[in-house]
Write an enzyme that holds these catalytic residues in place. Structure first.
Site, mmCIF file in Angstrom:
data_model
loop_
_atom_site.group_PDB
_atom_site.id
_atom_site.type_symbol
_atom_site.label_atom_id
_atom_site.label_comp_id
_atom_site.label_asym_id
_atom_site.label_seq_id
_atom_site.Cartn_x
_atom_site.Cartn_y
_atom_site.Cartn_z
ATOM 1 N N ASP A 2 49.799 -39.223 105.538
ATOM 2 C CA ASP A 2 48.939 -38.828 106.650
ATOM 3 C C ASP A 2 49.126 -39.830 107.786
ATOM 4 O O ASP A 2 48.427 -40.829 107.873
ATOM 5 C CB ASP A 2 47.475 -38.784 106.192
ATOM 6 C CG ASP A 2 46.659 -37.852 107.054
ATOM 7 O OD1 ASP A 2 47.248 -36.968 107.709
ATOM 8 O OD2 ASP A 2 45.433 -38.010 107.091
ATOM 9 N N THR A 40 50.980 -34.425 109.251
ATOM 10 C CA THR A 40 50.767 -34.816 107.866
ATOM 11 C C THR A 40 51.966 -34.285 107.099
ATOM 12 O O THR A 40 52.243 -33.092 107.155
ATOM 13 C CB THR A 40 49.478 -34.168 107.322
ATOM 14 O OG1 THR A 40 48.376 -34.557 108.147
ATOM 15 C CG2 THR A 40 49.204 -34.573 105.884
ATOM 16 N N GLN A 45 42.777 -44.147 117.131
ATOM 17 C CA GLN A 45 41.630 -43.907 116.240
ATOM 18 C C GLN A 45 40.469 -44.857 116.562
ATOM 19 O O GLN A 45 39.307 -44.457 116.588
ATOM 20 C CB GLN A 45 42.065 -44.084 114.783
ATOM 21 C CG GLN A 45 40.981 -43.741 113.771
ATOM 22 C CD GLN A 45 41.506 -43.684 112.338
ATOM 23 O OE1 GLN A 45 42.719 -43.682 112.118
ATOM 24 N NE2 GLN A 45 40.617 -43.643 111.379
ATOM 25 N N GLU A 86 49.076 -40.992 100.272
ATOM 26 C CA GLU A 86 48.023 -40.234 99.593
ATOM 27 C C GLU A 86 48.658 -39.270 98.596
ATOM 28 O O GLU A 86 49.856 -39.023 98.613
ATOM 29 C CB GLU A 86 47.204 -39.396 100.597
ATOM 30 C CG GLU A 86 46.579 -40.199 101.716
ATOM 31 C CD GLU A 86 45.583 -39.391 102.545
ATOM 32 O OE1 GLU A 86 45.055 -38.373 102.047
ATOM 33 O OE2 GLU A 86 45.339 -39.785 103.697
ATOM 34 N N HIS A 141 41.361 -49.252 99.398
ATOM 35 C CA HIS A 141 41.717 -49.004 100.796
ATOM 36 C C HIS A 141 40.460 -49.076 101.662
ATOM 37 O O HIS A 141 40.442 -49.757 102.692
ATOM 38 C CB HIS A 141 42.386 -47.633 100.939
ATOM 39 C CG HIS A 141 42.521 -47.172 102.364
ATOM 40 N ND1 HIS A 141 43.453 -47.693 103.231
ATOM 41 C CD2 HIS A 141 41.822 -46.242 103.079
ATOM 42 C CE1 HIS A 141 43.329 -47.101 104.416
ATOM 43 N NE2 HIS A 141 42.353 -46.230 104.342
ATOM 44 N N GLU A 151 46.622 -52.313 106.318
ATOM 45 C CA GLU A 151 46.117 -53.230 105.293
ATOM 46 C C GLU A 151 47.112 -54.339 104.996
ATOM 47 O O GLU A 151 46.742 -55.502 104.876
ATOM 48 C CB GLU A 151 45.848 -52.467 103.993
ATOM 49 C CG GLU A 151 44.707 -51.495 104.069
ATOM 50 C CD GLU A 151 44.808 -50.507 102.928
ATOM 51 O OE1 GLU A 151 44.373 -50.839 101.817
ATOM 52 O OE2 GLU A 151 45.337 -49.401 103.143
ATOM 53 N N ARG A 174 46.552 -45.859 114.762
ATOM 54 C CA ARG A 174 45.388 -46.749 114.574
ATOM 55 C C ARG A 174 44.683 -47.096 115.877
ATOM 56 O O ARG A 174 43.448 -47.180 115.919
ATOM 57 C CB ARG A 174 45.834 -48.056 113.898
ATOM 58 C CG ARG A 174 46.524 -47.879 112.569
ATOM 59 C CD ARG A 174 45.584 -47.324 111.531
ATOM 60 N NE ARG A 174 46.250 -47.165 110.246
ATOM 61 C CZ ARG A 174 45.764 -46.450 109.243
ATOM 62 N NH1 ARG A 174 44.603 -45.825 109.375
ATOM 63 N NH2 ARG A 174 46.430 -46.349 108.110
ATOM 64 N N GLU A 229 49.898 -43.379 105.761
ATOM 65 C CA GLU A 229 48.850 -43.417 104.744
ATOM 66 C C GLU A 229 49.412 -42.740 103.501
ATOM 67 O O GLU A 229 49.702 -41.540 103.505
ATOM 68 C CB GLU A 229 47.572 -42.719 105.221
ATOM 69 C CG GLU A 229 46.877 -43.510 106.315
ATOM 70 C CD GLU A 229 45.404 -43.197 106.486
ATOM 71 O OE1 GLU A 229 44.994 -42.055 106.183
ATOM 72 O OE2 GLU A 229 44.653 -44.093 106.921
ATOM 73 N N LYS A 251 44.852 -38.402 114.097
ATOM 74 C CA LYS A 251 45.284 -37.890 112.804
ATOM 75 C C LYS A 251 45.944 -36.513 112.901
ATOM 76 O O LYS A 251 46.622 -36.097 111.963
ATOM 77 C CB LYS A 251 44.090 -37.791 111.848
ATOM 78 C CG LYS A 251 43.323 -39.097 111.677
ATOM 79 C CD LYS A 251 44.075 -40.122 110.872
ATOM 80 C CE LYS A 251 43.936 -39.855 109.411
ATOM 81 N NZ LYS A 251 44.599 -40.898 108.614
ATOM 82 N N ASP A 294 40.682 -34.086 104.362
ATOM 83 C CA ASP A 294 41.207 -35.398 103.983
ATOM 84 C C ASP A 294 40.061 -36.285 103.489
ATOM 85 O O ASP A 294 39.134 -36.578 104.244
ATOM 86 C CB ASP A 294 41.896 -36.041 105.190
ATOM 87 C CG ASP A 294 42.797 -37.186 104.771
ATOM 88 O OD1 ASP A 294 43.163 -37.273 103.581
ATOM 89 O OD2 ASP A 294 43.143 -38.005 105.641
#
Ligand SMILES: *[C@@H]1O[C@H](CO)[C@@H](O)[C@H](O)[C@H]1NC(C)=O
Ligand SMILES: *[C@@H]1O[C@H](CO)[C@@H](O)[C@H](O)[C@H]1NC(C)=O
Ligand SMILES: *[C@@H]1O[C@H](CO)[C@@H](O)[C@H](O)[C@H]1NC(C)=O
Ligand SMILES: CC(=O)N[C@H]1CO[C@H](CO)[C@@H](O)[C@@H]1O
Length: 430
Positions: free
Chosen positions: A243, A267, A250, A211, A140, A374, A247, A209, A263, A133
């Site tokens: 993904d 996915t 993490q 992607e 971002h 975000e 948070r 996420e 993570k 990844d």
């Protein structure tokens, strides 16, 4: 390009696309390769067995790959073969097809090989050996850097010199539609309190996420890096990728070795792989890089990013749908060839079926963010949904749908969607 098949102008799967996937049906539970075209899947095993490739011996001699359970064997045949195959299938479906007897005028083969998409079950398109990844979405990286370090130090000095990445987890990559269970983990309930003692709890800041994913074809030998100018030959195709990210877990675990359990929960990828050749027409410039980058990352062309319109919908448990973000995959600092050149510069070997993630794709303006972290500025701003509900992060029962398409109506090169619904956490409190 017109087809004899009735394809809606708004279909993601126009004749200009021809994406590949793996399907099964109620009548036949064996996984097998297919393409998506309009509202149909063409079962490639049935098509091959019915003589569909008899007009091109260069494809016919490899017909065994159409009876595989995954697309790995097909991917391993390399880009020139994928190009020939895609063009052949386009000619089979073209309005003025020279191969009318094969499918258009063969009602018996049409009934066994051309299946309504609503009747097929999609599976993971390739067996994924390794998943890496990246973090190539500069906006971002900047937005997240601002939340943690402020705008002056948002991007680390290395960011514009190398495509930052971590080695992810392949076993928990799942196909669109697979539910995702909210994970448990260690979090710091109050990050400012001393001493720092974590609590073990279901994730409270579960996020998405947005992607792009890329599947590798024809890898490199251990010890032989892939040069940036040759890397395009190693791209089988692209999928949408979500993904999922815990948070709060993490934040406590990721220094110094990077994200781990935050993570590996899952996915999700879209089921239809859009071939590298189908995206050639949509190459464009990415975010300019003002740094003088190392020679092994310098590309022969600046038009190496992809112009794909991307959207994120959040559907609440009651079925109400809100589009929470719209962005574009050209919002990346590094291209796929640069990511592959960097990945292999040590001699690390990529293999057919490996999956690379681009990193979260966000634009510079509000409403173009690829994550809720975000958009809510770290949980400080509320996202208002169209049924009046509010979100900072995902709730149990929420479904996230990411859609992506390139091109224009009537000739869309679309990805369909990748979706996943959040299930309530297990009870791990005992
Ligand atoms: C039509 O398809 C069937 C398989 O469903 C095949 O056996 C037959 O040979 C095909 N006919 C022609 C004219 O190609
Ligand atoms: C990037 O640079 C920063 C600051 O110099 C450093 O803390 C960080 O570990 C580096 N990251 C990577 C991925 O090398
Ligand atoms: C969502 O809910 C609002 C308010 O009840 C309604 O006006 C809107 O049509 C709904 N939208 C969808 C897509 O269900
Ligand atoms: C000055 C320089 O080398 N800029 C490079 C930054 O990266 C882009 C691609 O992302 C290159 O095209 C530029 O040459």
């Amino acid at each position: 390009m017109a087809s004899w098949l009735d394809i809606s102008p708004s279909s993601h799967f126009s004749l200009a696309n021809i994406p590949f996937g793996v399907i099964s049906t109620a009548a036949d539970a064996t996984d097998r390769p297919a393409i998506a075209i309009g509202d149909y899947a063409l079962d490639l095993r049935a098509f091959a067995q019915g003589g569909g490739f008899s007009a091109d011996p260069s494809i016919e001699k490899h017909a065994a790959v159409f009876s595989s359970r995954t697309l790995n064997d097909l991917a391993a045949l390399g880009r020139p073969f994928h190009r020939t195959l895609r063009q052949y299938l386009q000619s089979v479906f073209a309005a003025d097809t020279p191969h009318a007897a094969l499918l258009k005028d063969n009602a018996s083969l049409r009934s066994t090989a051309l299946l309504p998409l609503k009747d097929v079950t999609n599976h993971l398109p390739l067996a994924i050996g390794d998943y890496t990844d990246f973090y190539a979405g500069k906006h971002h990286a900047f937005n997240v850097g601002c939340l943690f370090r402020g705008p002056d130090n948002a991007l680390q000095p290395n960011y514009t010199h190398l495509p930052v990445a971590y080695h992810g987890r392949a076993s928990s990559v799942v196909v669109s539609g697979t539910p995702i269970r909210r994970p448990w983990g260690q979090i710091l309930a109050d990050p400012k309190a001393e001493p720092k003692i974590p609590t073990f709890t279901p994730c409270r800041r579960f996020d998405i996420e947005l992607e792009l994913g890329m599947f590798v074809c024809g890898g490199n030998d251990l010890g032989s890096p892939i040069p940036v100018a040759k890397a395009d030959d190693h791209i089988f195709g692209y999928v949408l990728l979500n993904d999922w990210s815990a948070r709060d877990i993490q934040a406590w675990e990721y220094v110094p070795l990077g994200p781990f359990t935050s993570k590996n929960v899952g996915t999700s990828i879209s089921p239809w792989v859009v071939l590298a050749d189908a995206m050639e027409a949509f190459k464009t410039q990415g975010i300019p890089n003002d740094s003088d980058i190392c020679s092994y990352l310098k590309e022969p062309t600046k038009e190496s990013l992809l112009d794909i319109h991307l959207e994120i919908d959040l559907i609440t448990g009651d079925g109400n749908r809100t589009t929470i973000s719209k962005t574009n995959s050209k919002n990346l600092l590094w291209s796929w060839p640069q990511m592959m050149a960097h990945h292999t510069i040590t001699g690390c070997n990529l293999r057919t079926g490996d999956l690379l993630g681009s990193g979260t794709i966000s634009g510079p303006e509000p409403g173009t963010e690829g994550s809720m972290l975000e958009q809510t500025q770290g949980g400080k701003v509320i996202i208002k949904l169209s049924n009046g509900e509010e979100r900072k992060f995902l709730q149990d029962g929420d479904t996230v749908v990411i859609r992506g398409r390139a091109g224009r109506e009537g000739a869309l090169v679309g990805f369909g969607e990748v979706s996943g619904t959040i299930l309530a956490p297990l009870d791990l409190s005992q």
